[in-house]
Design a protein around this motif. Sequence first.
Motif, mmCIF file in Angstrom:
data_model
loop_
_atom_site.group_PDB
_atom_site.id
_atom_site.type_symbol
_atom_site.label_atom_id
_atom_site.label_comp_id
_atom_site.label_asym_id
_atom_site.label_seq_id
_atom_site.Cartn_x
_atom_site.Cartn_y
_atom_site.Cartn_z
ATOM 1 N N ILE A 1 17.519 13.747 10.904
ATOM 2 C CA ILE A 1 16.115 13.791 10.482
ATOM 3 C C ILE A 1 16.010 14.331 9.062
ATOM 4 C CG2 ILE A 1 13.862 14.856 10.912
ATOM 5 C CD1 ILE A 1 14.649 14.976 13.894
ATOM 6 N N CYS A 2 16.827 15.343 8.756
ATOM 7 C CA CYS A 2 16.702 16.091 7.510
ATOM 8 C C CYS A 2 17.437 15.454 6.332
ATOM 9 C CB CYS A 2 17.241 17.512 7.738
ATOM 10 S SG CYS A 2 16.780 18.723 6.509
ATOM 11 N N PHE A 3 18.438 14.608 6.613
ATOM 12 C CA PHE A 3 19.324 14.178 5.527
ATOM 13 C C PHE A 3 18.625 13.409 4.408
ATOM 14 C CE2 PHE A 3 22.793 12.032 3.358
ATOM 15 C CZ PHE A 3 23.707 13.074 3.232
ATOM 16 N N PRO A 4 17.627 12.566 4.680
ATOM 17 C CA PRO A 4 16.944 11.893 3.562
ATOM 18 C C PRO A 4 16.297 12.865 2.571
ATOM 19 C CG PRO A 4 16.466 10.760 5.614
ATOM 20 C CD PRO A 4 17.182 12.028 5.978
ATOM 21 N N LEU B 1 17.874 14.932 1.013
ATOM 22 C CA LEU B 1 18.807 14.906 -0.117
ATOM 23 C C LEU B 1 18.358 13.921 -1.181
ATOM 24 C CD1 LEU B 1 21.538 15.176 -1.655
ATOM 25 C CD2 LEU B 1 22.467 13.524 -0.025
ATOM 26 N N ALA B 2 17.980 12.713 -0.770
ATOM 27 C CA ALA B 2 17.570 11.698 -1.736
ATOM 28 C C ALA B 2 16.309 12.137 -2.481
ATOM 29 C CB ALA B 2 17.333 10.368 -1.027
ATOM 30 N N CYS B 3 15.346 12.687 -1.734
ATOM 31 C CA CYS B 3 14.108 13.168 -2.383
ATOM 32 C C CYS B 3 14.418 14.237 -3.416
ATOM 33 C CB CYS B 3 13.152 13.719 -1.332
ATOM 34 S SG CYS B 3 12.463 12.491 -0.213
ATOM 35 N N MET B 4 15.257 15.198 -3.047
ATOM 36 C CA MET B 4 15.525 16.319 -3.952
ATOM 37 C C MET B 4 16.396 15.917 -5.136
ATOM 38 S SD MET B 4 13.820 18.861 -2.893
ATOM 39 C CE MET B 4 12.658 17.506 -2.680
ATOM 40 N N SER B 5 17.307 14.968 -4.921
ATOM 41 C CA SER B 5 18.156 14.524 -6.026
ATOM 42 C C SER B 5 17.330 13.759 -7.061
ATOM 43 C CB SER B 5 19.296 13.654 -5.506
ATOM 44 O OG SER B 5 20.145 14.406 -4.669
ATOM 45 N N LEU B 6 16.424 12.909 -6.583
ATOM 46 C CA LEU B 6 15.541 12.199 -7.517
ATOM 47 C C LEU B 6 14.593 13.171 -8.208
ATOM 48 C CD1 LEU B 6 14.728 8.973 -5.474
ATOM 49 C CD2 LEU B 6 16.063 9.141 -7.591
ATOM 50 N N MET B 7 14.119 14.178 -7.458
ATOM 51 C CA MET B 7 13.270 15.188 -8.078
ATOM 52 C C MET B 7 14.033 15.920 -9.181
ATOM 53 S SD MET B 7 11.381 18.550 -6.552
ATOM 54 C CE MET B 7 12.571 19.687 -7.240
ATOM 55 N N ALA B 8 15.314 16.211 -8.940
ATOM 56 C CA ALA B 8 16.138 16.874 -9.948
ATOM 57 C C ALA B 8 16.323 15.987 -11.173
ATOM 58 C CB ALA B 8 17.498 17.250 -9.362
ATOM 59 N N ALA B 9 16.477 14.675 -10.936
ATOM 60 C CA ALA B 9 16.654 13.749 -12.054
ATOM 61 C C ALA B 9 15.405 13.694 -12.924
ATOM 62 C CB ALA B 9 16.986 12.356 -11.527
ATOM 63 N N TYR B 10 14.264 13.502 -12.284
ATOM 64 C CA TYR B 10 13.015 13.442 -13.044
ATOM 65 C C TYR B 10 12.683 14.815 -13.639
ATOM 66 C CZ TYR B 10 12.497 8.961 -10.647
ATOM 67 O OH TYR B 10 12.704 7.693 -10.183
ATOM 68 N N LEU C 1 7.131 22.358 -0.639
ATOM 69 C CA LEU C 1 8.023 22.329 0.523
ATOM 70 C C LEU C 1 7.684 23.468 1.478
ATOM 71 C CD1 LEU C 1 10.596 21.561 2.139
ATOM 72 C CD2 LEU C 1 11.872 23.058 0.605
ATOM 73 N N ASN C 2 7.515 24.664 0.933
ATOM 74 C CA ASN C 2 7.223 25.818 1.779
ATOM 75 C C ASN C 2 5.872 25.692 2.462
ATOM 76 O OD1 ASN C 2 9.654 27.152 1.190
ATOM 77 N ND2 ASN C 2 8.839 27.917 -0.734
ATOM 78 N N ILE C 3 4.886 25.158 1.745
ATOM 79 C CA ILE C 3 3.562 24.985 2.351
ATOM 80 C C ILE C 3 3.635 23.998 3.518
ATOM 81 C CG2 ILE C 3 1.252 24.045 1.958
ATOM 82 C CD1 ILE C 3 1.371 25.236 -0.854
ATOM 83 N N ALA C 4 4.349 22.885 3.316
ATOM 84 C CA ALA C 4 4.477 21.893 4.385
ATOM 85 C C ALA C 4 5.141 22.497 5.621
ATOM 86 C CB ALA C 4 5.280 20.687 3.889
ATOM 87 N N THR C 5 6.192 23.281 5.412
ATOM 88 C CA THR C 5 6.895 23.893 6.546
ATOM 89 C C THR C 5 6.043 24.958 7.214
ATOM 90 O OG1 THR C 5 8.913 23.564 5.242
ATOM 91 C CG2 THR C 5 9.128 24.816 7.270
ATOM 92 N N ILE C 6 5.294 25.726 6.421
ATOM 93 C CA ILE C 6 4.407 26.752 6.973
ATOM 94 C C ILE C 6 3.354 26.121 7.873
ATOM 95 C CG2 ILE C 6 2.537 28.354 6.356
ATOM 96 C CD1 ILE C 6 4.267 29.181 3.932
ATOM 97 N N GLY D 1 8.895 18.866 9.195
ATOM 98 C CA GLY D 1 8.126 19.522 8.139
ATOM 99 C C GLY D 1 8.915 19.648 6.849
ATOM 100 N N VAL D 2 10.207 19.953 6.956
ATOM 101 C CA VAL D 2 11.066 20.033 5.772
ATOM 102 C C VAL D 2 11.130 18.675 5.073
ATOM 103 C CG1 VAL D 2 13.461 20.314 5.008
ATOM 104 C CG2 VAL D 2 12.455 21.959 6.607
ATOM 105 N N MET D 3 11.306 17.615 5.861
ATOM 106 C CA MET D 3 11.391 16.279 5.285
ATOM 107 C C MET D 3 10.083 15.897 4.591
ATOM 108 S SD MET D 3 13.426 13.800 4.820
ATOM 109 C CE MET D 3 12.680 12.941 3.458
ATOM 110 N N ALA D 4 8.955 16.233 5.206
ATOM 111 C CA ALA D 4 7.656 15.935 4.597
ATOM 112 C C ALA D 4 7.491 16.700 3.286
ATOM 113 C CB ALA D 4 6.533 16.294 5.564
ATOM 114 N N GLY D 5 7.958 17.941 3.272
ATOM 115 C CA GLY D 5 7.885 18.733 2.043
ATOM 116 C C GLY D 5 8.703 18.122 0.924
ATOM 117 N N GLY D 6 9.848 17.530 1.266
ATOM 118 C CA GLY D 6 10.670 16.875 0.249
ATOM 119 C C GLY D 6 9.956 15.696 -0.384
ATOM 120 N N VAL D 7 9.253 14.908 0.432
ATOM 121 C CA VAL D 7 8.509 13.756 -0.092
ATOM 122 C C VAL D 7 7.399 14.211 -1.030
ATOM 123 C CG1 VAL D 7 7.015 11.826 0.554
ATOM 124 C CG2 VAL D 7 9.065 12.326 1.913
#
Length: 528
Positions: free
Chosen positions: A141-144, A146-155, A175-180, A204-210
Amino acid sequence: MPRSGHPLVSLYRNFFSVSALTLLSRVFGFARDMLMAGVLGTGPVADAFFAAFRFPNLFRRLFAEGVFNTAFVPIFTGALEQQGEEAAREIATRIISWLIVFLVIVTVLAEIFMEALLVPFVPGFLNDPEKFELTVLLTRICFPYLACMSLMAAYGGILNGLGRFLAAAFAPVLLNIATIIVLAGLVLYQSSDPAFDAIWVTIGVMAGGVVQLALVIWALAKTGFMPRFTWPVVDKSVQRFWFLAVPAMLAGGITQINIFVGTIIASQADSAISYLYYADRLYQLPLGIIGIAISVVLLPELSRHLKGGRRAEADTSQNNALLISMLLSLPAATALAALATPIISVLFERGAFDAEATRATADALIAFAFGLPAFVLIKVFQPGFFAREDTVTPTVIAGVSVAVNIAISLALFPALQHVGIAIATTVSAWVNTITLAILLARRGHFRLSASQIRRHAMILGVALAMALVLWLLAIPLAPWLAANAGTLQKIVALGALIAVGLVVYFALVHITGIQKLGTLLARLRRTG
């Protein structure tokens, strides 16, 4: 094109801007962890969740800090400085197109072979099939993420290269707000199934990444620098990027690699992963505010000065980064060591997190605290290599420190359990730091005068004095900080201790002349 500006003013202002937003993120992060401690505790489900979260998080740190804050930023800022905006935009387009293809392939393969990938990551879970299967599900569930955060790091790397640090620094708050939100819903729902809770927290973690990725894309689009996707081709800039990126993945993410190693070893003992996670979250607060903020700001600053032939300004930026880091990391380290138990108790001891969990987590936190200055200094010294497009040397040093970490972890774990892993992480960080500093000095890229050495020694002395004051004050406040005391009472007592510590430390810093506070505030107010 970005202005070089006054190096000291630019560094101070950008550092404190990024630090302020990182602090906001970490405050929300603590609120998240307080709820998580109450919902998941430190049992087998918590171990499964934290292992699942750390697996993509390891790769996120490698790709984000290891690639786009080390390999990409010097190339991008160098193109901006020497060739102009259009050339820099084309380079970003080519490199990020390769990244997108790479992330799609990695994500698909990881989802297919997740069970096999996790066997060496959590070998201790294999004796509990139910725990291992839950870990596999949560990681899928959580692995994608990675893609969100890597693209965020690139931009975010492009934004940092343009001198715009705020959007990428604010994104983790989301991310923290979504998980909270998810955790608060679980508290209200009062589920009796911990596995159900863990699945929803992971969602919630995955939603925060998006949401984080969306924010950075929006900020970059406003600059007009948004790279388009093109079919990847190999040219000199792409070859140079991957030549720098592969070793940078290891060197830039060395702390996470050591934590990864610790997780593998800790999986052999019940709750050890959870204890290390909560202790890690606490020392990551000052590390994020100081070390990561410094590296984010310092690397593009050094790269611009070196590409522009401004060697004196580059040296000044490096030494000022060191001063800021020591001014803030040494008191943070000594305070965490002095107040480890009350901090853990106030933040986490409720619900499924009991007094034994507090004691065990505090022991790990003390061991990590002694390594905090080293973790920060790694972020200060590595940009001195990366800005000169040398990613090989820090990688070799990182490899040595990983070997030290593994050897000490294996030697200490049978007797000290999770605390031995924390000690090994600290020792390996100091090995890394000292070696980086020596090699920079030998190459003529780092030098401290006698007065600067005295200044850093005075900072250490003042930080130790503050820690002694905190330790003495905690004795009469013990009834207020006891486990059976009211939550509000404990928060007030801990807040009072922290406030006294801040006043004592900065008063001594000012009185001794280490750093006049008026001068510091003036630097922050200037727009240079």
